[in-house]
Design a protein around this motif. Sequence first.
Motif, PDB file in Angstrom:
ATOM      1  N   ARG A   1       1.805  30.105   8.032  1.00  0.00           N
ATOM      2  CA  ARG A   1       2.716  29.827   6.917  1.00  0.00           C
ATOM      3  C   ARG A   1       2.267  30.553   5.661  1.00  0.00           C
ATOM      4  NH1 ARG A   1       6.231  25.629   6.715  1.00  0.00           N
ATOM      5  NH2 ARG A   1       5.653  25.010   4.613  1.00  0.00           N
ATOM      6  N   LYS A   2       3.245  30.934   4.876  1.00  0.00           N
ATOM      7  CA  LYS A   2       2.978  31.563   3.585  1.00  0.00           C
ATOM      8  C   LYS A   2       2.436  30.501   2.628  1.00  0.00           C
ATOM      9  CE  LYS A   2       5.386  34.396   0.184  1.00  0.00           C
ATOM     10  NZ  LYS A   2       6.686  34.984  -0.164  1.00  0.00           N
ATOM     11  N   HIS A   3       1.438  30.874   1.834  1.00  0.00           N
ATOM     12  CA  HIS A   3       0.893  29.975   0.829  1.00  0.00           C
ATOM     13  C   HIS A   3       1.082  30.613  -0.543  1.00  0.00           C
ATOM     14  CE1 HIS A   3      -2.195  28.175  -1.784  1.00  0.00           C
ATOM     15  NE2 HIS A   3      -1.857  27.082  -1.151  1.00  0.00           N
ATOM     16  N   ILE A   4       1.620  29.839  -1.476  1.00  0.00           N
ATOM     17  CA  ILE A   4       1.882  30.332  -2.824  1.00  0.00           C
ATOM     18  C   ILE A   4       1.099  29.487  -3.827  1.00  0.00           C
ATOM     19  CG2 ILE A   4       3.665  30.734  -4.580  1.00  0.00           C
ATOM     20  CD1 ILE A   4       5.697  30.939  -2.293  1.00  0.00           C
TER      21      ILE A   4
ATOM     22  N   THR B   1      -3.522  19.083 -10.004  1.00  0.00           N
ATOM     23  CA  THR B   1      -3.263  20.162  -9.054  1.00  0.00           C
ATOM     24  C   THR B   1      -2.676  19.519  -7.808  1.00  0.00           C
ATOM     25  OG1 THR B   1      -4.958  21.652  -9.894  1.00  0.00           O
ATOM     26  CG2 THR B   1      -4.282  21.971  -7.608  1.00  0.00           C
ATOM     27  N   ILE B   2      -1.540  20.036  -7.382  1.00  0.00           N
ATOM     28  CA  ILE B   2      -0.803  19.473  -6.257  1.00  0.00           C
ATOM     29  C   ILE B   2      -0.854  20.444  -5.085  1.00  0.00           C
ATOM     30  CG2 ILE B   2       1.505  18.772  -5.479  1.00  0.00           C
ATOM     31  CD1 ILE B   2       1.987  18.086  -8.556  1.00  0.00           C
ATOM     32  N   GLU B   3      -1.207  19.930  -3.917  1.00  0.00           N
ATOM     33  CA  GLU B   3      -1.121  20.679  -2.665  1.00  0.00           C
ATOM     34  C   GLU B   3       0.092  20.131  -1.934  1.00  0.00           C
ATOM     35  OE1 GLU B   3      -3.058  23.179  -1.829  1.00  0.00           O
ATOM     36  OE2 GLU B   3      -4.639  22.927  -3.339  1.00  0.00           O
ATOM     37  N   TYR B   4       1.121  20.956  -1.752  1.00  0.00           N
ATOM     38  CA  TYR B   4       2.363  20.475  -1.138  1.00  0.00           C
ATOM     39  C   TYR B   4       2.695  21.322   0.087  1.00  0.00           C
ATOM     40  CZ  TYR B   4       7.014  18.625  -0.581  1.00  0.00           C
ATOM     41  OH  TYR B   4       8.123  18.005  -0.059  1.00  0.00           O
ATOM     42  N   THR B   5       2.904  20.664   1.218  1.00  0.00           N
ATOM     43  CA  THR B   5       3.179  21.367   2.474  1.00  0.00           C
ATOM     44  C   THR B   5       4.552  21.028   3.045  1.00  0.00           C
ATOM     45  OG1 THR B   5       2.085  19.623   3.750  1.00  0.00           O
ATOM     46  CG2 THR B   5       0.726  21.507   3.072  1.00  0.00           C
TER      47      THR B   5
ATOM     48  N   LYS C   1       9.635  26.924   4.142  1.00  0.00           N
ATOM     49  CA  LYS C   1       9.180  28.299   4.308  1.00  0.00           C
ATOM     50  C   LYS C   1       7.781  28.597   3.779  1.00  0.00           C
ATOM     51  CE  LYS C   1      13.822  30.202   4.441  1.00  0.00           C
ATOM     52  NZ  LYS C   1      14.765  31.119   3.833  1.00  0.00           N
ATOM     53  N   PHE C   2       7.172  27.662   3.037  1.00  0.00           N
ATOM     54  CA  PHE C   2       5.864  27.956   2.450  1.00  0.00           C
ATOM     55  C   PHE C   2       5.127  26.685   2.065  1.00  0.00           C
ATOM     56  CE2 PHE C   2       8.989  27.853  -0.930  1.00  0.00           C
ATOM     57  CZ  PHE C   2       8.379  27.106  -1.921  1.00  0.00           C
ATOM     58  N   ASP C   3       3.807  26.820   1.900  1.00  0.00           N
ATOM     59  CA  ASP C   3       2.959  25.777   1.332  1.00  0.00           C
ATOM     60  C   ASP C   3       2.670  26.163  -0.113  1.00  0.00           C
ATOM     61  OD1 ASP C   3       2.859  24.497   3.810  1.00  0.00           O
ATOM     62  OD2 ASP C   3       1.038  25.550   4.401  1.00  0.00           O
ATOM     63  N   LEU C   4       2.389  25.167  -0.932  1.00  0.00           N
ATOM     64  CA  LEU C   4       2.282  25.399  -2.367  1.00  0.00           C
ATOM     65  C   LEU C   4       1.042  24.726  -2.937  1.00  0.00           C
ATOM     66  CD1 LEU C   4       4.022  26.417  -4.877  1.00  0.00           C
ATOM     67  CD2 LEU C   4       4.813  24.068  -5.030  1.00  0.00           C
ATOM     68  N   THR C   5       0.323  25.452  -3.780  1.00  0.00           N
ATOM     69  CA  THR C   5      -0.692  24.864  -4.654  1.00  0.00           C
ATOM     70  C   THR C   5      -0.161  25.039  -6.068  1.00  0.00           C
ATOM     71  OG1 THR C   5      -2.504  25.436  -3.169  1.00  0.00           O
ATOM     72  CG2 THR C   5      -3.077  24.957  -5.459  1.00  0.00           C
TER      73      THR C   5
END
Length: 134
Positions: A5-8, A72-76, A80-84
Amino acid sequence: MSEERKHIEVVAAIIKKDNTILATQRGYGDLKDGWEFPGGKVEPGEAHEVALKREIHEELEAEITVLEHIITIEYTGYEKFDLTMHCYLCSLVNDSDITLLEHEAAKWLSKENLYSVDWLPADIDAVDAISKRL
């Protein structure tokens, strides 16, 4: 074999003015029409504060002061992507006006109406964190 998965990594400005917080409505992309804190992607090697000031200038034609890190939020949960997402409390320099360059709408929300917009899922933890401080 599954594709990675893409991580942004992004920064978000929780802009406070008096006792209100700025919410902006996305005007583009898969998450169009959702409400979020303004901000955007961190460039490789870029400091969070620098990225935040750059993104807010690009999106809102506004200058901000970065006051403090809130969460800081880690959201999965996005398809289409995971987010920090690094969220910072900010203020407008000289109480400047904002100009929406990438968003459809903006609202200044008080503590009482902070949950009156349809926040994007990744932003909810930031809304919860800031609601305790208003």
